[in-house]
Design a protein around this motif. Structure first.
Motif, PDB file in Angstrom:
ATOM      1  N   TYR A 107       0.836  -1.209   0.000  1.00 19.53           N
ATOM      2  CA  TYR A 107       0.000   0.000   0.000  1.00 19.53           C
ATOM      3  C   TYR A 107       0.870   1.259   0.000  1.00 19.53           C
ATOM      4  O   TYR A 107       0.647   2.195  -0.775  1.00 19.53           O
ATOM      5  CB  TYR A 107      -0.916  -0.018   1.224  1.00 19.53           C
ATOM      6  CG  TYR A 107      -1.624   1.294   1.478  1.00 19.53           C
ATOM      7  CD1 TYR A 107      -2.552   1.795   0.578  1.00 19.53           C
ATOM      8  CD2 TYR A 107      -1.343   2.040   2.621  1.00 19.53           C
ATOM      9  CE1 TYR A 107      -3.187   3.009   0.811  1.00 19.53           C
ATOM     10  CE2 TYR A 107      -1.976   3.245   2.860  1.00 19.53           C
ATOM     11  CZ  TYR A 107      -2.898   3.729   1.952  1.00 19.53           C
ATOM     12  OH  TYR A 107      -3.516   4.934   2.176  1.00 19.53           O
ATOM     13  N   GLY A 108       1.865   1.292   0.869  1.00 20.69           N
ATOM     14  CA  GLY A 108       2.740   2.455   0.938  1.00 20.69           C
ATOM     15  C   GLY A 108       3.525   2.672  -0.342  1.00 20.69           C
ATOM     16  O   GLY A 108       3.701   3.812  -0.791  1.00 20.69           O
ATOM     17  N   LEU A 109       3.983   1.588  -0.966  1.00 21.82           N
ATOM     18  CA  LEU A 109       4.726   1.729  -2.221  1.00 21.82           C
ATOM     19  C   LEU A 109       3.825   2.254  -3.335  1.00 21.82           C
ATOM     20  O   LEU A 109       4.265   3.049  -4.175  1.00 21.82           O
ATOM     21  CB  LEU A 109       5.343   0.386  -2.612  1.00 21.82           C
ATOM     22  CG  LEU A 109       6.543  -0.045  -1.756  1.00 21.82           C
ATOM     23  CD1 LEU A 109       6.921  -1.481  -2.055  1.00 21.82           C
ATOM     24  CD2 LEU A 109       7.726   0.884  -1.980  1.00 21.82           C
ATOM     25  N   GLY A 110       2.582   1.831  -3.350  1.00 18.97           N
ATOM     26  CA  GLY A 110       1.652   2.366  -4.345  1.00 18.97           C
ATOM     27  C   GLY A 110       1.410   3.843  -4.138  1.00 18.97           C
ATOM     28  O   GLY A 110       1.319   4.618  -5.103  1.00 18.97           O
ATOM     29  N   ALA A 152      -1.698  -1.369  -5.566  1.00 19.74           N
ATOM     30  CA  ALA A 152      -0.494  -0.550  -5.734  1.00 19.74           C
ATOM     31  C   ALA A 152      -0.105  -0.460  -7.208  1.00 19.74           C
ATOM     32  O   ALA A 152       0.319   0.599  -7.683  1.00 19.74           O
ATOM     33  CB  ALA A 152       0.652  -1.144  -4.916  1.00 19.74           C
ATOM     34  N   LEU A 153      -0.252  -1.547  -7.943  1.00 17.73           N
ATOM     35  CA  LEU A 153       0.029  -1.509  -9.383  1.00 17.73           C
ATOM     36  C   LEU A 153      -0.929  -0.547 -10.084  1.00 17.73           C
ATOM     37  O   LEU A 153      -0.535   0.197 -10.987  1.00 17.73           O
ATOM     38  CB  LEU A 153      -0.088  -2.914  -9.981  1.00 17.73           C
ATOM     39  CG  LEU A 153       1.019  -3.903  -9.594  1.00 17.73           C
ATOM     40  CD1 LEU A 153       0.678  -5.298 -10.093  1.00 17.73           C
ATOM     41  CD2 LEU A 153       2.372  -3.460 -10.147  1.00 17.73           C
ATOM     42  N   GLY A 154      -2.189  -0.553  -9.657  1.00 16.71           N
ATOM     43  CA  GLY A 154      -3.148   0.376 -10.236  1.00 16.71           C
ATOM     44  C   GLY A 154      -2.787   1.818  -9.946  1.00 16.71           C
ATOM     45  O   GLY A 154      -2.996   2.706 -10.776  1.00 16.71           O
ATOM     46  N   ARG A 155      -2.238   2.079  -8.766  1.00 16.16           N
ATOM     47  CA  ARG A 155      -1.814   3.436  -8.421  1.00 16.16           C
ATOM     48  C   ARG A 155      -0.599   3.859  -9.245  1.00 16.16           C
ATOM     49  O   ARG A 155      -0.481   5.026  -9.624  1.00 16.16           O
ATOM     50  CB  ARG A 155      -1.487   3.519  -6.922  1.00 16.16           C
ATOM     51  CG  ARG A 155      -2.700   3.429  -6.028  1.00 16.16           C
ATOM     52  CD  ARG A 155      -2.306   3.425  -4.552  1.00 16.16           C
ATOM     53  NE  ARG A 155      -3.479   3.220  -3.724  1.00 16.16           N
ATOM     54  CZ  ARG A 155      -4.303   4.190  -3.320  1.00 16.16           C
ATOM     55  NH1 ARG A 155      -4.066   5.429  -3.679  1.00 16.16           N
ATOM     56  NH2 ARG A 155      -5.350   3.919  -2.576  1.00 16.16           N
TER      57      ARG A 155
END
Length: 723
Positions: A107-110, A152-155
């Protein structure tokens, strides 16, 4: 925050007395195992670091600890700090074996992906490939690792991320469902999807053996689809209408992109009592997107919703039937077709019974004035419009007049009436009038109106004026400015001295710390008008501990010519006082409102500081007597501004965002924001599933049934707090 435009259980620290600033030294690893800090002391340090946004206080030792609680809290803190230093440490946490740690790290990486998309996407994809099959994480309502990585990939949203998510649609069901939601996230950010992704989502939604529940969500985030996709989307969405739950909800919202052939389907859905009130309101909104045919269908659907006088009874208007009715009526536009006109004429004459309750009166006045505004066309002196609101100079009636004035040029007597409304006693009326100025360059006296609005005492009027100037600086020019041709740079603006003076006074005025939306708007106006004399004041905000203010200041400095300036906090913010008295158990709020008794359950597990703040405000009586200032049927109910227009708060230091990788399903309770770390006292309740809110707003609890019957303007009489 205004529209602005939403359960939980994780490990909660038992800290009841942790105050004081965290420093890098306080978080440094000790020289020997025997000297290592006790876990509860270390948790206090991490908890403070999260709130002060101090990534340096989270050490490699925290992320490598044998204590899983410590690792989870460290990953959560880094995910919420979300700066460059945090991102580097989150990459280490992503390799953890604990599913909760992985979820927080992903989550944080996204959240920190911007500017580092390629390496972040590669790290996320590699970690997903190495995940072993495992049960959901032992934390209620937190997304599991696969879902968090997909989101996260979507972000991140680059081509590699989209291709990966598309491939996952044909994989195991949990991963496929998460990928479908993440493609919706990507569509929200980019406003488009690759053709191959569109086809893959339609295939996944219509798979006869395993149709994905979330496959149509991405279509609800697109403004349109290609003509050659419309027929297939209609076919797939119609098939999904037979399946209750998210599958049907997303199908209803997707139909507005399926073109004119979807009109008949949506028309039936508006009055279909097998659907939820939220879905019926969604259907009305989708019809409004389909041009003249959709508007004609809305008129016919209105007849089904108002078959006779009983539809306007107190029992009906205070039920969940209110949402579909007012959404359908509000979505209509003049001129009205014959059948619809007859119904709307009847609605503008709706009688208000003697001794009618305030609740019924409010709804009837809204119906009458909405109907009268439709029939008035451009005639702002239409007799039924003038009498629709029995309260002299009532807010609802004045807002209806503004809608009518917007349909024609603001000249002569119409301009005079409009100018009077900019002086209304109702803040919402003044704000609505100001919002029309950009589309009416013919309106005389615009500079004087904006200068007066900037000098207003209420935040909403001041903020709206500043936002208008920031977006359309020519409206604040001393002399008329010729609009630039498409592609040309705008000409220099010589601002009116009255505007500059009013901006200066507004900029220097003392305001509560949580009025960040107002200060950011003023910064935008200063930048748009290129007022160099304000630069020292802007430089001060460039060092603020609030990221939203720093971002606004950096943008303003760029407009003032300092394009290389980067705004960073000069020092960490102070820990919130709530850290000393955190609530650790769920809090029940029982609300007595004009719409009946309602309830919320707040869980401090994921948002301990926020829940502690809201519970204390409720206990103190802060919410008693507050107006529910925003209701979008089928979407949200929002409240918590003492001024009643969505720009105010509790007057305390703004809350640091306690966002999470957790879903905003129907009945989720979230904190309204005007940017990162801007929360105060305003809450919202979702009336349907809205995955595009996931992770972007603090999710703090769950609402019980009944919120579908709330109308804008209803009052919270009292809140009782229990635990």
């Amino acid at each position: 925050m205004k529209r602005a435009a939403l359960l939980l259980s994780l490990l909660v620290s038992g800290c009841n007395g942790c105050q004081g600033k965290s420093t890098p030294e306080a978080g440094a690893p000790s020289a020997s195992p025997s000297a290592s800090p006790a876990p509860d002391k270390r948790l206090r340090v991490i908890e403070t670091a999260e709130q002060t946004r101090t990534a340096s206080a989270i050490t490699p030792a925290d992320l490598a600890s044998r204590d899983v609680t410590l690792r989870r809290r460290a990953a959560r803190a880094l995910a919420r700090i979300a700066d460059g230093a945090a991102a580097d440490k989150l990459n280490r946490a992503l390799a953890d074996e604990d599913p909760v740690v992985i979820s927080w790290a992903a989550y944080g990486l996204g959240y920190t992906c911007k500017g580092r998309e390629p390496q972040t996407v590669r790290a996320l994809v590699a970690r997903a490939a190495s995940l072993a099959a495992s049960p959901p994480p032992p934390v209620k309502m937190i997304d599991g690792p696969e879902a968090a990585i997909a989101d996260a990939l979507g972000r991140c949203g680059n081509a590699e991320a989209e291709a990966t998510l598309r491939a996952w649609l044909s994989g195991p069901t949990p991963r496929a469902e998460a990928a479908a939601l993440a493609l919706g996230r990507l569509a929200s950010r980019r406003k488009r999807l690759n053709d191959a992704s569109v086809v893959a989502l339609l295939d996944a939604a219509s798979d006869p053996e395993r149709p994905l529940v979330n496959a149509l969500f991405a279509f609800t985030r697109l403004s349109s689809v290609d003509d050659n996709v419309e027929a297939r989307l209609l076919e797939v969405a119609r098939s999904a209408l037979g399946k209750a739950g998210r599958q049907r909800t997303f199908a209803v919202r997707a139909l507005g992109r399926a073109g004119d052939p979807a009109i008949d389907v949506l028309e039936k859905l508006v009055s279909d009592d097998k659907l939820s009130a939220s879905e019926r309101a969604d259907a009305a909104r989708e019809l409004a997107k389909l041009g003249k045919g959709g508007l004609a269908a809305l008129g016919r659907a209105l007849g089904e919703l108002v078959p006779g006088p009983e539809a306007l009874s107190e029992k009906s208007l205070t039920s969940d039937a209110w949402g579909p009715l007012i959404t359908t009526l509000s979505a209509l536009e003049p001129p009205l077709a014959g059948g619809a006109r007859e119904i709307v004429e009847r609605l503008q004459e709706a009688p208000i019974p003697d001794k009618a309750s305030a609740t019924l009166t409010r709804r009837l006045v809204t119906v009458r004035c909405t109907a009268a505004a439709l029939l008035a066309g451009t005639a702002s002196l239409y007799s039924k419009l003038k009498s629709c609101d029995p309260t002299e100079n009532g807010e609802t009636g004045q807002l209806a007049v503004i809608r009518v004035l917007d349909r024609g040029p603001l000249k002569g007597a119409r301009a005079t009436r409009f100018e009077q409304l900019t002086r209304s006693e109702h803040p919402r009326v003044r704000e609505a009038a100001l919002e029309l100025l950009p589309s009416h360059p013919e309106m005389p006296g615009t500079r004087e109106i904006l200068a007066r609005a900037l000098a207003a005492k209420d935040l909403g009027t001041m903020t709206t004026a500043a936002q208008v100037i920031a977006a359309y600086p020519a409206r604040a020019a001393k002399e008329p400015v010729t609009e630039p041709a498409e592609g040309e740079a705008p000409p220099p603006i010589a601002p009116d001295p009255k505007i500059v003076s009013a901006l200066k006074a507004a900029f220097e005025a003392q305001r509560p710390a949580d009025t960040i939306e107002t200060t950011s708007a003023l910064l935008g106006a200063v930048g748009a008008l290129q007022l160099m004399s304000f630069k020292p004041d802007v430089d001060k905000l460039c060092a603020s501990d609030n990221p939203t203010l720093r971002a606004a200041a950096e943008k303003t400095l760029g407009l003032l010519g300092d394009r290389s300036k980067k705004c960073n906090a000069s020092k960490p913010g102070a820990p919130p006082p709530e850290l000393a008295k955190l609530r650790t158990s769920v809090v029940k709020l029982r609300l007595s409102t004009d719409s009946g008794d309602l309830s919320l359950t707040l869980d401090p597990a994921l948002a301990p500081v926020t829940v502690t703040r809201i519970a204390e405000l409720a206990k103190s009586g802060f919410y008693d007597g507050i107006v529910i200032h925003r209701v979008v049927p089928g979407f949200v109910v929002q409240f918590g501004d003492p001024e009643g227009d969505g720009y105010g708060g509790a007057g305390k230091e703004p809350l640091r965002c306690e966002t999470s990788p957790a879903p905003f399903d129907t009945g989720a309770v979230g904190v309204a924001l005007a940017g990162r770390d801007t929360g105060s006292s305003q809450l919202f309740v979702t009336l349907g599933p809205y995955p595009h809110l996931d992770g972007d707003y603090p999710l703090i609890g769950h609402a019980e049934a009944g919120w579908d019957r709330v109308a804008q303007g209803d009052v919270i009489q009292k809140i009782v707090v229990s635990q």
